[in-house]
Design an enzyme around this catalytic site. Structure first.
Site, short mmCIF file in Angstrom:
data_model
loop_
_atom_site.label_atom_id
_atom_site.label_comp_id
_atom_site.label_asym_id
_atom_site.label_seq_id
_atom_site.Cartn_x
_atom_site.Cartn_y
_atom_site.Cartn_z
N ARG A 220 49.10 -76.80 17.17
CA ARG A 220 48.35 -75.54 17.19
C ARG A 220 47.11 -75.72 18.06
O ARG A 220 46.45 -76.76 17.98
CB ARG A 220 47.91 -75.14 15.78
CG ARG A 220 49.00 -74.60 14.88
CD ARG A 220 49.53 -73.24 15.33
NE ARG A 220 50.55 -72.72 14.43
CZ ARG A 220 51.87 -72.90 14.57
NH1 ARG A 220 52.33 -73.58 15.61
NH2 ARG A 220 52.72 -72.38 13.69
N HIS B 131 53.89 -72.37 24.50
CA HIS B 131 54.30 -72.45 23.09
C HIS B 131 55.82 -72.43 22.96
O HIS B 131 56.40 -71.57 22.27
CB HIS B 131 53.67 -71.30 22.28
CG HIS B 131 53.56 -71.61 20.81
ND1 HIS B 131 52.48 -71.26 20.04
CD2 HIS B 131 54.40 -72.26 19.97
CE1 HIS B 131 52.67 -71.66 18.78
NE2 HIS B 131 53.84 -72.28 18.72
#
Lengths: 311, 311
Positions: B226, B274
Protein backbone atom coordinates in the site's frame (compact mmCIF):
# COMPACT_ATOMS: atom_id res chain seq x y z
CA UNK A 1 54.33 -30.49 -11.71
CA UNK A 2 50.94 -29.63 -13.21
CA UNK A 3 51.58 -27.01 -15.89
CA UNK A 4 48.34 -25.06 -16.38
CA UNK A 5 47.97 -22.23 -18.90
CA UNK A 6 45.18 -19.66 -18.62
CA UNK A 7 43.99 -18.21 -21.94
CA UNK A 8 41.31 -15.56 -21.58
CA UNK A 9 40.65 -11.96 -22.54
CA UNK A 10 39.74 -11.42 -18.85
CA UNK A 11 43.36 -11.08 -17.75
CA UNK A 12 42.26 -9.25 -14.58
CA UNK A 13 41.07 -12.62 -13.26
CA UNK A 14 44.50 -14.29 -13.58
CA UNK A 15 45.55 -13.65 -9.98
CA UNK A 16 42.28 -15.13 -8.70
CA UNK A 17 42.71 -18.25 -10.82
CA UNK A 18 46.32 -18.64 -9.64
CA UNK A 19 45.38 -18.38 -5.97
CA UNK A 20 42.30 -20.61 -6.23
CA UNK A 21 44.06 -23.34 -8.21
CA UNK A 22 47.15 -23.24 -6.00
CA UNK A 23 44.96 -23.91 -2.95
CA UNK A 24 43.76 -27.11 -4.66
CA UNK A 25 46.81 -28.32 -6.65
CA UNK A 26 49.97 -28.42 -4.51
CA UNK A 27 52.47 -28.80 -7.40
CA UNK A 28 50.91 -26.18 -9.70
CA UNK A 29 52.96 -24.36 -12.33
CA UNK A 30 50.49 -21.64 -13.37
CA UNK A 31 51.06 -19.58 -16.51
CA UNK A 32 49.02 -16.90 -18.26
CA UNK A 33 48.90 -16.52 -22.05
CA UNK A 34 50.85 -15.05 -23.81
CA UNK A 35 53.57 -15.95 -21.26
CA UNK A 36 53.16 -19.67 -21.79
CA UNK A 37 56.86 -20.50 -21.31
CA UNK A 38 58.17 -23.65 -22.94
CA UNK A 39 55.34 -24.86 -25.21
CA UNK A 40 56.26 -28.50 -24.71
CA UNK A 41 55.59 -28.22 -20.98
CA UNK A 42 51.96 -27.05 -21.16
CA UNK A 43 49.65 -29.90 -20.11
CA UNK A 44 46.34 -28.25 -19.28
CA UNK A 45 44.71 -25.16 -20.75
CA UNK A 46 41.82 -23.21 -19.22
CA UNK A 47 40.38 -21.26 -22.14
CA UNK A 48 37.78 -18.70 -23.11
CA UNK A 49 37.83 -17.73 -26.79
CA UNK A 50 41.50 -18.67 -27.40
CA UNK A 51 43.09 -17.33 -30.60
CA UNK A 52 42.69 -19.81 -33.46
CA UNK A 53 45.75 -22.03 -33.80
CA UNK A 54 47.04 -21.37 -30.30
CA UNK A 55 46.07 -24.70 -28.76
CA UNK A 56 47.79 -26.62 -31.60
CA UNK A 57 51.12 -25.23 -30.44
CA UNK A 58 51.27 -27.34 -27.27
CA UNK A 59 52.47 -30.83 -28.27
CA UNK A 60 51.94 -32.39 -24.81
CA UNK A 61 48.52 -30.85 -24.14
CA UNK A 62 46.35 -33.38 -22.22
CA UNK A 63 43.21 -31.40 -21.29
CA UNK A 64 41.29 -28.32 -22.44
CA UNK A 65 38.92 -26.86 -19.83
CA UNK A 66 36.32 -24.44 -21.19
CA UNK A 67 35.87 -21.31 -19.07
CA UNK A 68 32.34 -20.91 -20.44
CA UNK A 69 29.38 -23.29 -20.36
CA UNK A 70 29.41 -23.57 -24.15
CA UNK A 71 32.39 -24.90 -26.12
CA UNK A 72 31.59 -23.38 -29.51
CA UNK A 73 34.37 -20.86 -28.79
CA UNK A 74 36.83 -23.80 -28.83
CA UNK A 75 35.41 -26.03 -31.54
CA UNK A 76 35.35 -23.23 -34.11
CA UNK A 77 39.18 -23.31 -34.18
CA UNK A 78 40.07 -25.20 -37.41
CA UNK A 79 43.44 -26.17 -35.92
CA UNK A 80 42.07 -27.47 -32.62
CA UNK A 81 44.05 -30.60 -31.64
CA UNK A 82 41.35 -33.26 -32.10
CA UNK A 83 42.89 -35.85 -29.80
CA UNK A 84 42.87 -33.70 -26.67
CA UNK A 85 39.81 -34.09 -24.41
CA UNK A 86 37.71 -30.98 -23.82
CA UNK A 87 35.55 -30.52 -20.74
CA UNK A 88 32.65 -28.10 -20.44
CA UNK A 89 32.23 -25.88 -17.41
CA UNK A 90 29.21 -27.01 -15.40
CA UNK A 91 29.03 -24.65 -12.43
CA UNK A 92 25.85 -24.67 -10.36
CA UNK A 93 26.38 -21.00 -9.54
CA UNK A 94 26.30 -20.09 -13.23
CA UNK A 95 23.28 -22.28 -13.82
CA UNK A 96 21.46 -20.40 -11.05
CA UNK A 97 22.40 -17.11 -12.69
CA UNK A 98 21.02 -18.32 -16.01
CA UNK A 99 17.75 -19.33 -14.33
CA UNK A 100 17.49 -15.91 -12.67
CA UNK A 101 17.81 -14.35 -16.10
CA UNK A 102 15.19 -16.69 -17.58
CA UNK A 103 12.71 -15.99 -14.76
CA UNK A 104 13.17 -12.26 -15.13
CA UNK A 105 12.74 -12.33 -18.91
CA UNK A 106 9.69 -14.63 -18.79
CA UNK A 107 8.04 -12.50 -16.07
CA UNK A 108 8.92 -9.37 -18.08
CA UNK A 109 6.62 -10.52 -20.86
CA UNK A 110 4.11 -12.52 -18.82
CA UNK A 111 3.37 -9.58 -16.54
CA UNK A 112 3.59 -6.97 -19.36
CA UNK A 113 6.42 -5.06 -17.71
CA UNK A 114 7.48 -4.12 -21.25
CA UNK A 115 4.19 -2.26 -21.67
CA UNK A 116 4.13 -0.83 -18.13
CA UNK A 117 7.59 0.68 -18.78
CA UNK A 118 6.09 2.57 -21.69
CA UNK A 119 3.05 3.55 -19.61
CA UNK A 120 5.38 5.06 -16.99
CA UNK A 121 7.10 7.17 -19.67
CA UNK A 122 3.63 8.30 -20.79
CA UNK A 123 2.52 8.92 -17.15
CA UNK A 124 -0.34 6.55 -17.81
CA UNK A 125 -1.96 4.69 -14.89
CA UNK A 126 -3.75 1.86 -16.66
CA UNK A 127 -4.22 -1.77 -15.76
CA UNK A 128 -3.85 -4.49 -18.39
CA UNK A 129 -5.54 -7.92 -18.40
CA UNK A 130 -3.47 -10.59 -16.66
CA UNK A 131 -3.60 -14.15 -18.02
CA UNK A 132 -3.41 -17.00 -15.53
CA UNK A 133 0.12 -18.22 -14.99
CA UNK A 134 -1.14 -21.79 -15.43
CA UNK A 135 -2.40 -20.99 -18.91
CA UNK A 136 0.90 -19.39 -19.99
CA UNK A 137 2.95 -21.98 -21.87
CA UNK A 138 6.71 -21.59 -21.63
CA UNK A 139 8.89 -23.66 -23.95
CA UNK A 140 12.44 -24.37 -22.81
CA UNK A 141 14.54 -25.25 -25.84
CA UNK A 142 17.52 -27.32 -24.76
CA UNK A 143 17.16 -29.45 -21.64
CA UNK A 144 20.76 -29.68 -20.47
CA UNK A 145 21.74 -28.64 -16.94
CA UNK A 146 20.69 -25.02 -17.55
CA UNK A 147 17.44 -25.79 -19.36
CA UNK A 148 16.38 -28.26 -16.72
CA UNK A 149 17.03 -25.83 -13.85
CA UNK A 150 15.11 -23.08 -15.68
CA UNK A 151 12.23 -25.45 -16.41
CA UNK A 152 11.92 -26.50 -12.76
CA UNK A 153 12.00 -22.93 -11.47
CA UNK A 154 9.44 -21.76 -14.03
CA UNK A 155 7.17 -24.71 -13.21
CA UNK A 156 7.49 -23.88 -9.48
CA UNK A 157 5.93 -20.47 -10.26
CA UNK A 158 2.97 -22.19 -11.91
CA UNK A 159 3.81 -21.83 -15.61
CA UNK A 160 2.88 -24.63 -18.02
CA UNK A 161 6.41 -25.66 -18.98
CA UNK A 162 7.45 -27.73 -21.98
CA UNK A 163 10.96 -28.86 -22.79
CA UNK A 164 12.56 -29.77 -26.08
CA UNK A 165 15.84 -31.54 -26.67
CA UNK A 166 17.64 -33.44 -29.43
CA UNK A 167 17.24 -36.80 -27.71
CA UNK A 168 14.39 -37.99 -25.46
CA UNK A 169 14.50 -36.78 -21.84
CA UNK A 170 12.36 -37.52 -18.81
CA UNK A 171 12.12 -34.64 -16.39
CA UNK A 172 9.56 -34.84 -13.54
CA UNK A 173 6.86 -32.19 -13.87
CA UNK A 174 7.92 -31.11 -17.36
CA UNK A 175 6.35 -32.27 -20.61
CA UNK A 176 9.35 -33.16 -22.78
CA UNK A 177 9.40 -33.35 -26.56
CA UNK A 178 12.37 -34.19 -28.74
CA UNK A 179 13.86 -34.38 -32.19
CA UNK A 180 12.71 -32.87 -35.46
CA UNK A 181 9.17 -34.26 -35.13
CA UNK A 182 8.76 -32.90 -31.63
CA UNK A 183 10.07 -29.48 -32.57
CA UNK A 184 7.04 -28.24 -34.49
CA UNK A 185 4.64 -29.42 -31.78
CA UNK A 186 6.88 -27.82 -29.15
CA UNK A 187 7.13 -24.49 -30.94
CA UNK A 188 3.38 -24.31 -31.58
CA UNK A 189 2.73 -24.26 -27.82
CA UNK A 190 5.54 -21.94 -26.74
CA UNK A 191 3.85 -18.66 -25.79
CA UNK A 192 7.24 -17.72 -24.38
CA UNK A 193 10.29 -19.52 -25.83
CA UNK A 194 13.46 -19.70 -23.72
CA UNK A 195 16.54 -20.80 -25.67
CA UNK A 196 19.09 -22.80 -23.66
CA UNK A 197 20.73 -24.80 -26.50
CA UNK A 198 24.43 -25.22 -27.18
CA UNK A 199 25.61 -23.77 -30.49
CA UNK A 200 26.57 -26.68 -32.74
CA UNK A 201 26.46 -27.51 -36.44
CA UNK A 202 22.98 -28.95 -35.81
CA UNK A 203 21.61 -25.97 -33.89
CA UNK A 204 23.14 -22.99 -35.74
CA UNK A 205 20.29 -20.88 -37.09
CA UNK A 206 17.68 -23.23 -35.58
CA UNK A 207 15.44 -20.22 -34.98
CA UNK A 208 14.78 -18.94 -38.49
CA UNK A 209 11.94 -17.70 -40.66
CA UNK A 210 10.32 -21.17 -40.74
CA UNK A 211 10.61 -22.02 -37.04
CA UNK A 212 9.68 -18.51 -35.89
CA UNK A 213 6.51 -18.87 -37.96
CA UNK A 214 5.78 -22.11 -36.06
CA UNK A 215 5.55 -20.14 -32.79
CA UNK A 216 2.10 -18.84 -31.76
CA UNK A 217 1.01 -15.42 -32.99
CA UNK A 218 2.10 -12.81 -30.43
CA UNK A 219 4.66 -15.05 -28.73
CA UNK A 220 7.94 -14.00 -27.11
CA UNK A 221 11.54 -15.16 -27.55
CA UNK A 222 14.22 -15.21 -24.86
CA UNK A 223 17.76 -16.06 -26.00
CA UNK A 224 20.37 -16.43 -23.29
CA UNK A 225 22.39 -19.12 -25.07
CA UNK A 226 24.23 -18.08 -28.23
CA UNK A 227 23.50 -15.47 -30.88
CA UNK A 228 24.25 -17.93 -33.69
CA UNK A 229 21.15 -19.99 -32.79
CA UNK A 230 18.88 -17.24 -34.12
CA UNK A 231 18.88 -15.75 -37.62
CA UNK A 232 18.66 -12.12 -36.56
CA UNK A 233 17.22 -10.77 -39.79
CA UNK A 234 14.39 -13.34 -39.55
CA UNK A 235 13.76 -12.42 -35.92
CA UNK A 236 13.65 -8.72 -36.81
CA UNK A 237 11.18 -9.44 -39.62
CA UNK A 238 8.86 -11.38 -37.27
CA UNK A 239 9.11 -8.60 -34.68
CA UNK A 240 8.22 -6.05 -37.33
CA UNK A 241 5.25 -8.08 -38.51
CA UNK A 242 4.07 -8.49 -34.89
CA UNK A 243 4.10 -12.29 -35.14
CA UNK A 244 6.72 -12.18 -32.40
CA UNK A 245 5.57 -9.65 -29.79
CA UNK A 246 8.90 -9.22 -28.05
CA UNK A 247 12.44 -10.55 -27.67
CA UNK A 248 14.76 -10.55 -24.67
CA UNK A 249 18.31 -11.18 -25.88
CA UNK A 250 21.53 -11.65 -23.95
CA UNK A 251 23.49 -12.80 -26.99
CA UNK A 252 23.80 -11.65 -30.60
CA UNK A 253 25.37 -12.96 -33.80
CA UNK A 254 28.16 -10.42 -33.42
CA UNK A 255 29.35 -9.40 -29.94
CA UNK A 256 29.72 -6.65 -28.91
CA UNK A 257 26.68 -5.76 -31.00
CA UNK A 258 27.70 -3.11 -33.59
CA UNK A 259 26.46 0.37 -32.66
CA UNK A 260 24.36 0.70 -35.82
CA UNK A 261 22.56 -2.64 -35.40
CA UNK A 262 18.74 -2.35 -35.48
CA UNK A 263 18.37 -4.61 -32.39
CA UNK A 264 19.64 -1.78 -30.14
CA UNK A 265 16.63 0.40 -30.83
CA UNK A 266 13.81 -1.97 -31.75
CA UNK A 267 10.88 -1.01 -29.47
CA UNK A 268 10.07 -4.65 -28.68
CA UNK A 269 13.62 -5.82 -27.97
CA UNK A 270 15.42 -5.86 -24.64
CA UNK A 271 19.18 -6.37 -24.89
CA UNK A 272 21.82 -7.25 -22.31
CA UNK A 273 25.56 -7.66 -23.01
CA UNK A 274 26.03 -11.45 -22.55
CA UNK A 275 25.66 -11.33 -18.76
CA UNK A 276 23.05 -14.03 -18.11
CA UNK A 277 25.75 -16.29 -16.69
CA UNK A 278 29.17 -14.96 -15.76
CA UNK A 279 32.08 -17.28 -15.05
CA UNK A 280 33.18 -16.66 -11.49
CA UNK A 281 36.57 -18.19 -10.62
CA UNK A 282 35.45 -18.64 -6.96
CA UNK A 283 32.85 -21.22 -7.92
CA UNK A 284 34.11 -22.36 -11.34
CA UNK A 285 37.42 -23.50 -9.82
CA UNK A 286 35.74 -26.46 -8.12
CA UNK A 287 34.65 -28.47 -11.19
CA UNK A 288 37.84 -27.46 -13.02
CA UNK A 289 40.19 -28.52 -10.21
CA UNK A 290 38.24 -31.76 -9.85
CA UNK A 291 38.71 -32.56 -13.56
CA UNK A 292 42.45 -31.78 -13.30
CA UNK A 293 42.65 -34.16 -10.33
CA UNK A 294 40.78 -36.82 -12.30
CA UNK A 295 43.06 -36.41 -15.31
CA UNK A 296 46.16 -36.88 -13.18
CA UNK A 297 44.66 -39.81 -11.26
CA UNK A 298 43.60 -41.50 -14.50
CA UNK A 299 39.91 -41.33 -13.52
CA UNK A 300 37.10 -40.60 -16.02
CA UNK A 301 36.58 -36.88 -16.67
CA UNK A 302 33.33 -35.08 -15.88
CA UNK A 303 31.38 -33.11 -18.52
CA UNK A 304 33.46 -34.40 -21.39
CA UNK A 305 32.60 -32.89 -24.77
CA UNK A 306 31.69 -35.07 -27.73
CA UNK A 307 33.26 -33.13 -30.62
CA UNK A 308 30.97 -34.86 -33.14
CA UNK A 309 27.91 -33.48 -31.32
CA UNK A 310 29.58 -30.20 -30.50
CA UNK A 311 28.74 -30.19 -26.78
CA UNK B 1 -32.52 -16.48 -0.06
CA UNK B 2 -28.95 -15.24 0.24
CA UNK B 3 -29.04 -11.56 -0.68
CA UNK B 4 -25.56 -10.57 -1.86
CA UNK B 5 -24.64 -7.05 -2.95
CA UNK B 6 -21.57 -6.36 -5.09
CA UNK B 7 -19.97 -2.93 -4.53
CA UNK B 8 -17.01 -2.25 -6.79
CA UNK B 9 -15.82 0.28 -9.34
CA UNK B 10 -15.12 -2.72 -11.61
CA UNK B 11 -18.72 -3.02 -12.74
CA UNK B 12 -17.65 -4.94 -15.84
CA UNK B 13 -17.00 -7.93 -13.56
CA UNK B 14 -20.56 -8.04 -12.22
CA UNK B 15 -21.79 -10.67 -14.70
CA UNK B 16 -18.83 -12.93 -13.85
CA UNK B 17 -19.52 -12.62 -10.12
CA UNK B 18 -23.21 -13.36 -10.66
CA UNK B 19 -22.50 -16.48 -12.70
CA UNK B 20 -19.74 -17.78 -10.44
CA UNK B 21 -21.69 -17.23 -7.21
CA UNK B 22 -24.89 -18.68 -8.66
CA UNK B 23 -23.05 -21.89 -9.48
CA UNK B 24 -22.14 -22.20 -5.79
CA UNK B 25 -25.17 -20.72 -3.97
CA UNK B 26 -28.46 -22.18 -5.20
CA UNK B 27 -30.75 -19.59 -3.58
CA UNK B 28 -28.71 -16.50 -4.51
CA UNK B 29 -30.34 -13.07 -4.88
CA UNK B 30 -27.46 -11.14 -6.47
CA UNK B 31 -27.53 -7.34 -6.66
CA UNK B 32 -25.06 -4.77 -7.93
CA UNK B 33 -24.59 -1.37 -6.28
CA UNK B 34 -26.20 1.16 -6.76
CA UNK B 35 -29.19 -1.15 -7.52
CA UNK B 36 -29.24 -2.63 -4.04
CA UNK B 37 -33.04 -2.94 -3.83
CA UNK B 38 -34.64 -2.97 -0.40
CA UNK B 39 -31.79 -2.01 2.02
CA UNK B 40 -33.23 -4.15 4.83
CA UNK B 41 -32.80 -7.28 2.69
CA UNK B 42 -29.04 -7.01 2.04
CA UNK B 43 -27.19 -9.64 4.11
CA UNK B 44 -23.79 -9.94 2.50
CA UNK B 45 -21.65 -7.36 0.72
CA UNK B 46 -18.66 -8.04 -1.50
CA UNK B 47 -16.78 -4.76 -1.57
CA UNK B 48 -13.81 -2.97 -3.07
CA UNK B 49 -13.49 0.67 -2.00
CA UNK B 50 -17.18 1.19 -1.16
CA UNK B 51 -18.34 4.81 -0.78
CA UNK B 52 -18.07 5.95 2.85
CA UNK B 53 -21.34 5.55 4.69
CA UNK B 54 -22.79 3.03 2.24
CA UNK B 55 -22.36 -0.09 4.37
CA UNK B 56 -24.09 1.59 7.33
CA UNK B 57 -27.30 1.73 5.29
CA UNK B 58 -27.95 -2.02 5.47
CA UNK B 59 -29.48 -2.78 8.89
CA UNK B 60 -29.43 -6.59 8.49
CA UNK B 61 -25.88 -6.83 7.08
CA UNK B 62 -24.22 -10.01 8.41
CA UNK B 63 -20.93 -10.22 6.47
CA UNK B 64 -18.56 -7.95 4.56
CA UNK B 65 -16.22 -9.74 2.13
CA UNK B 66 -13.25 -7.69 0.96
CA UNK B 67 -12.54 -7.98 -2.77
CA UNK B 68 -8.91 -7.06 -2.15
CA UNK B 69 -6.30 -8.71 0.06
CA UNK B 70 -6.09 -5.60 2.25
CA UNK B 71 -9.06 -4.21 4.18
CA UNK B 72 -7.81 -0.65 4.69
CA UNK B 73 -10.29 0.37 1.96
CA UNK B 74 -13.11 -0.77 4.30
CA UNK B 75 -11.78 0.24 7.71
CA UNK B 76 -11.19 3.84 6.64
CA UNK B 77 -14.96 4.35 6.47
CA UNK B 78 -15.88 6.27 9.67
CA UNK B 79 -19.43 4.94 9.48
CA UNK B 80 -18.48 1.30 8.99
CA UNK B 81 -20.92 -0.85 11.04
CA UNK B 82 -18.53 -2.16 13.70
CA UNK B 83 -20.55 -5.21 14.67
CA UNK B 84 -20.49 -6.82 11.22
CA UNK B 85 -17.69 -9.34 10.62
CA UNK B 86 -15.25 -8.55 7.81
CA UNK B 87 -13.29 -11.24 5.98
CA UNK B 88 -10.14 -10.64 3.97
CA UNK B 89 -9.65 -12.17 0.54
CA UNK B 90 -6.95 -14.83 0.70
CA UNK B 91 -6.68 -16.20 -2.82
CA UNK B 92 -3.69 -18.39 -3.64
CA UNK B 93 -3.81 -17.18 -7.24
CA UNK B 94 -3.36 -13.56 -6.11
CA UNK B 95 -0.60 -14.55 -3.73
CA UNK B 96 1.22 -16.21 -6.63
CA UNK B 97 0.83 -13.03 -8.67
CA UNK B 98 2.28 -10.98 -5.83
CA UNK B 99 5.26 -13.32 -5.60
CA UNK B 100 5.85 -13.05 -9.36
CA UNK B 101 5.96 -9.31 -8.96
CA UNK B 102 8.36 -9.54 -6.01
CA UNK B 103 10.70 -11.92 -7.88
CA UNK B 104 10.75 -9.66 -10.92
CA UNK B 105 11.43 -6.52 -8.88
CA UNK B 106 14.15 -8.16 -6.77
CA UNK B 107 15.86 -9.62 -9.87
CA UNK B 108 15.54 -6.23 -11.58
CA UNK B 109 17.85 -4.69 -9.01
CA UNK B 110 19.94 -7.78 -8.16
CA UNK B 111 20.88 -8.34 -11.80
CA UNK B 112 21.19 -4.60 -12.58
CA UNK B 113 18.51 -4.67 -15.27
CA UNK B 114 17.82 -1.05 -14.32
CA UNK B 115 21.35 -0.15 -15.47
CA UNK B 116 21.33 -2.45 -18.51
CA UNK B 117 18.14 -0.72 -19.70
CA UNK B 118 20.08 2.53 -19.73
CA UNK B 119 23.05 0.87 -21.42
CA UNK B 120 20.76 -0.32 -24.22
CA UNK B 121 19.50 3.24 -24.77
CA UNK B 122 23.17 4.33 -24.92
CA UNK B 123 24.09 1.40 -27.24
CA UNK B 124 26.66 0.41 -24.68
CA UNK B 125 27.83 -3.23 -24.47
CA UNK B 126 29.37 -3.36 -21.01
CA UNK B 127 29.32 -6.03 -18.34
CA UNK B 128 28.80 -5.09 -14.68
CA UNK B 129 30.05 -7.02 -11.63
CA UNK B 130 27.55 -9.59 -10.38
CA UNK B 131 27.32 -10.25 -6.62
CA UNK B 132 26.58 -13.80 -5.47
CA UNK B 133 22.89 -14.41 -4.96
CA UNK B 134 23.72 -15.99 -1.57
CA UNK B 135 25.32 -12.76 -0.40
CA UNK B 136 22.34 -10.62 -1.44
CA UNK B 137 20.12 -10.07 1.59
CA UNK B 138 16.44 -9.61 0.87
CA UNK B 139 14.18 -8.39 3.67
CA UNK B 140 10.50 -9.28 3.43
CA UNK B 141 8.53 -6.87 5.59
CA UNK B 142 5.25 -8.46 6.61
CA UNK B 143 5.11 -12.25 6.85
CA UNK B 144 1.45 -12.92 6.18
CA UNK B 145 0.35 -15.28 3.41
CA UNK B 146 1.89 -13.07 0.71
CA UNK B 147 5.14 -12.32 2.51
CA UNK B 148 5.68 -15.96 3.35
CA UNK B 149 5.13 -17.10 -0.25
CA UNK B 150 7.52 -14.39 -1.52
CA UNK B 151 10.12 -15.33 1.08
CA UNK B 152 10.03 -19.01 0.13
CA UNK B 153 10.30 -18.30 -3.58
CA UNK B 154 13.18 -15.85 -3.10
CA UNK B 155 14.98 -18.33 -0.83
CA UNK B 156 14.52 -21.05 -3.48
CA UNK B 157 16.53 -18.87 -5.88
CA UNK B 158 19.36 -18.70 -3.34
CA UNK B 159 18.84 -15.24 -1.81
CA UNK B 160 19.59 -14.70 1.88
CA UNK B 161 16.02 -13.97 2.98
CA UNK B 162 14.97 -12.30 6.23
CA UNK B 163 11.40 -11.75 7.37
CA UNK B 164 9.94 -9.18 9.72
CA UNK B 165 6.51 -9.16 11.32
CA UNK B 166 4.70 -7.53 14.23
CA UNK B 167 4.55 -10.74 16.23
CA UNK B 168 7.08 -13.62 16.31
CA UNK B 169 6.85 -16.10 13.41
CA UNK B 170 8.64 -19.32 12.62
CA UNK B 171 9.07 -19.99 8.93
CA UNK B 172 11.38 -22.84 7.83
CA UNK B 173 14.42 -21.56 5.94
CA UNK B 174 13.75 -17.90 6.72
CA UNK B 175 15.39 -15.89 9.50
CA UNK B 176 12.46 -14.12 11.16
CA UNK B 177 12.66 -10.96 13.25
CA UNK B 178 9.77 -9.16 14.89
CA UNK B 179 8.53 -6.12 16.73
CA UNK B 180 10.08 -2.72 17.18
CA UNK B 181 13.40 -4.13 18.44
CA UNK B 182 13.73 -6.50 15.52
CA UNK B 183 12.91 -3.81 12.98
CA UNK B 184 16.21 -1.91 13.13
CA UNK B 185 18.23 -5.13 12.90
CA UNK B 186 16.03 -6.30 10.04
CA UNK B 187 16.32 -3.05 8.08
CA UNK B 188 20.10 -2.89 8.54
CA UNK B 189 20.47 -6.15 6.61
CA UNK B 190 17.91 -5.55 3.86
CA UNK B 191 19.92 -4.93 0.69
CA UNK B 192 16.58 -5.24 -1.07
CA UNK B 193 13.45 -4.53 0.98
CA UNK B 194 10.13 -6.03 -0.16
CA UNK B 195 7.10 -4.53 1.56
CA UNK B 196 4.17 -6.94 2.06
CA UNK B 197 2.50 -5.31 5.09
CA UNK B 198 -1.16 -4.47 5.56
CA UNK B 199 -1.91 -0.76 5.93
CA UNK B 200 -3.07 -0.17 9.51
CA UNK B 201 -2.78 2.57 12.10
CA UNK B 202 0.43 0.87 13.28
CA UNK B 203 2.02 0.55 9.84
CA UNK B 204 1.01 3.83 8.14
CA UNK B 205 4.20 5.68 7.24
CA UNK B 206 6.39 2.88 8.64
CA UNK B 207 8.92 3.60 5.92
CA UNK B 208 9.99 7.16 6.66
CA UNK B 209 13.13 9.29 6.94
CA UNK B 210 14.30 7.40 10.06
CA UNK B 211 13.62 3.84 8.87
CA UNK B 212 14.90 4.51 5.33
CA UNK B 213 18.16 5.70 6.92
CA UNK B 214 18.34 2.35 8.76
CA UNK B 215 18.56 0.50 5.42
CA UNK B 216 22.07 -0.15 4.03
CA UNK B 217 23.66 2.50 1.83
CA UNK B 218 22.72 1.74 -1.80
CA UNK B 219 19.78 -0.51 -0.94
CA UNK B 220 16.56 -0.95 -2.91
CA UNK B 221 12.89 -0.70 -1.95
CA UNK B 222 10.03 -2.70 -3.48
CA UNK B 223 6.50 -1.70 -2.42
CA UNK B 224 3.68 -3.88 -3.67
CA UNK B 225 1.46 -3.46 -0.61
CA UNK B 226 0.00 0.00 0.00
CA UNK B 227 1.25 3.48 -0.81
CA UNK B 228 0.40 4.74 2.69
CA UNK B 229 3.15 2.55 4.20
CA UNK B 230 5.83 4.79 2.69
CA UNK B 231 6.26 8.54 3.22
CA UNK B 232 6.86 9.43 -0.43
CA UNK B 233 8.70 12.69 0.18
CA UNK B 234 11.15 10.83 2.45
CA UNK B 235 11.63 8.10 -0.15
CA UNK B 236 12.26 10.72 -2.84
CA UNK B 237 14.82 12.44 -0.62
CA UNK B 238 16.70 9.17 0.00
CA UNK B 239 16.61 8.38 -3.73
CA UNK B 240 18.00 11.82 -4.49
CA UNK B 241 20.79 11.43 -1.93
CA UNK B 242 21.63 7.98 -3.34
CA UNK B 243 21.14 6.29 0.03
CA UNK B 244 18.35 4.32 -1.66
CA UNK B 245 19.63 3.23 -5.07
CA UNK B 246 16.26 2.38 -6.58
CA UNK B 247 12.58 1.83 -5.89
CA UNK B 248 10.05 -0.44 -7.59
CA UNK B 249 6.56 0.71 -6.69
CA UNK B 250 3.17 -0.77 -7.50
CA UNK B 251 1.30 1.49 -5.09
CA UNK B 252 1.40 5.19 -4.25
CA UNK B 253 -0.08 7.47 -1.60
CA UNK B 254 -2.55 8.78 -4.16
CA UNK B 255 -3.88 6.45 -6.89
CA UNK B 256 -3.95 7.01 -9.80
CA UNK B 257 -0.68 8.87 -9.30
CA UNK B 258 -1.19 12.54 -10.30
CA UNK B 259 0.41 13.35 -13.67
CA UNK B 260 2.75 15.97 -12.18
CA UNK B 261 4.09 13.69 -9.41
CA UNK B 262 7.93 13.41 -9.36
CA UNK B 263 7.77 9.59 -8.97
CA UNK B 264 6.72 9.25 -12.63
CA UNK B 265 10.02 10.56 -13.92
CA UNK B 266 12.59 9.79 -11.22
CA UNK B 267 15.44 7.97 -13.02
CA UNK B 268 15.73 5.36 -10.24
CA UNK B 269 12.03 4.61 -9.87
CA UNK B 270 10.00 1.97 -11.68
CA UNK B 271 6.24 2.40 -11.37
CA UNK B 272 3.33 0.09 -12.13
CA UNK B 273 -0.38 0.95 -11.69
CA UNK B 274 -1.36 -1.31 -8.73
CA UNK B 275 -1.23 -4.52 -10.74
CA UNK B 276 0.97 -6.76 -8.57
CA UNK B 277 -2.07 -8.79 -7.57
CA UNK B 278 -5.36 -8.48 -9.43
CA UNK B 279 -8.57 -9.89 -8.01
CA UNK B 280 -9.85 -12.47 -10.44
CA UNK B 281 -13.46 -13.54 -9.83
CA UNK B 282 -12.68 -17.04 -11.24
CA UNK B 283 -10.35 -17.86 -8.35
CA UNK B 284 -11.51 -15.35 -5.72
CA UNK B 285 -15.03 -16.80 -5.77
CA UNK B 286 -13.88 -19.96 -3.98
CA UNK B 287 -12.83 -18.47 -0.61
CA UNK B 288 -15.72 -15.98 -0.76
CA UNK B 289 -18.38 -18.63 -1.48
CA UNK B 290 -16.90 -20.81 1.27
CA UNK B 291 -17.21 -17.98 3.81
CA UNK B 292 -20.81 -17.35 2.74
CA UNK B 293 -21.55 -21.05 3.24
CA UNK B 294 -19.89 -20.93 6.67
CA UNK B 295 -21.87 -17.86 7.69
CA UNK B 296 -25.14 -19.50 6.77
CA UNK B 297 -24.17 -22.82 8.41
CA UNK B 298 -23.11 -21.02 11.60
CA UNK B 299 -19.51 -22.25 11.21
CA UNK B 300 -16.45 -20.11 12.08
CA UNK B 301 -15.41 -17.77 9.26
CA UNK B 302 -12.02 -17.95 7.55
CA UNK B 303 -9.64 -14.97 7.36
CA UNK B 304 -11.67 -12.90 9.79
CA UNK B 305 -10.38 -9.35 10.29
CA UNK B 306 -9.54 -8.04 13.75
CA UNK B 307 -10.65 -4.39 13.46
CA UNK B 308 -8.42 -3.40 16.39
CA UNK B 309 -5.33 -4.65 14.50
CA UNK B 310 -6.64 -3.48 11.16
CA UNK B 311 -6.08 -6.76 9.30
Amino acid sequence: MAVVLLVTPRTNEAADWARLLRARIHDLDFRVHPDSGEAGEVEIVLAWKPPHGLLARFPRLRLICSLGMGVDHLLDDPDLPRSVPIVRLVDSNMIEQMSEYALYAVLHFHRRFDVYERFQRERRWQELPLPHTRSRRVGVMGMGATGEDCAHKLAALGFAVFGWSRTPKRVPGITCLHGADGLTVFLAQSDILVICLPLTRATAGILNERTLRALPQGSYVVNMARGGLVIEKDLLASLDSGHIAGAFLDVTEEEPLPADHPLWTHPNVRLTPHIAGLTNPQTAVEPIAENIRRLRAGEPLHDLVDPALGY
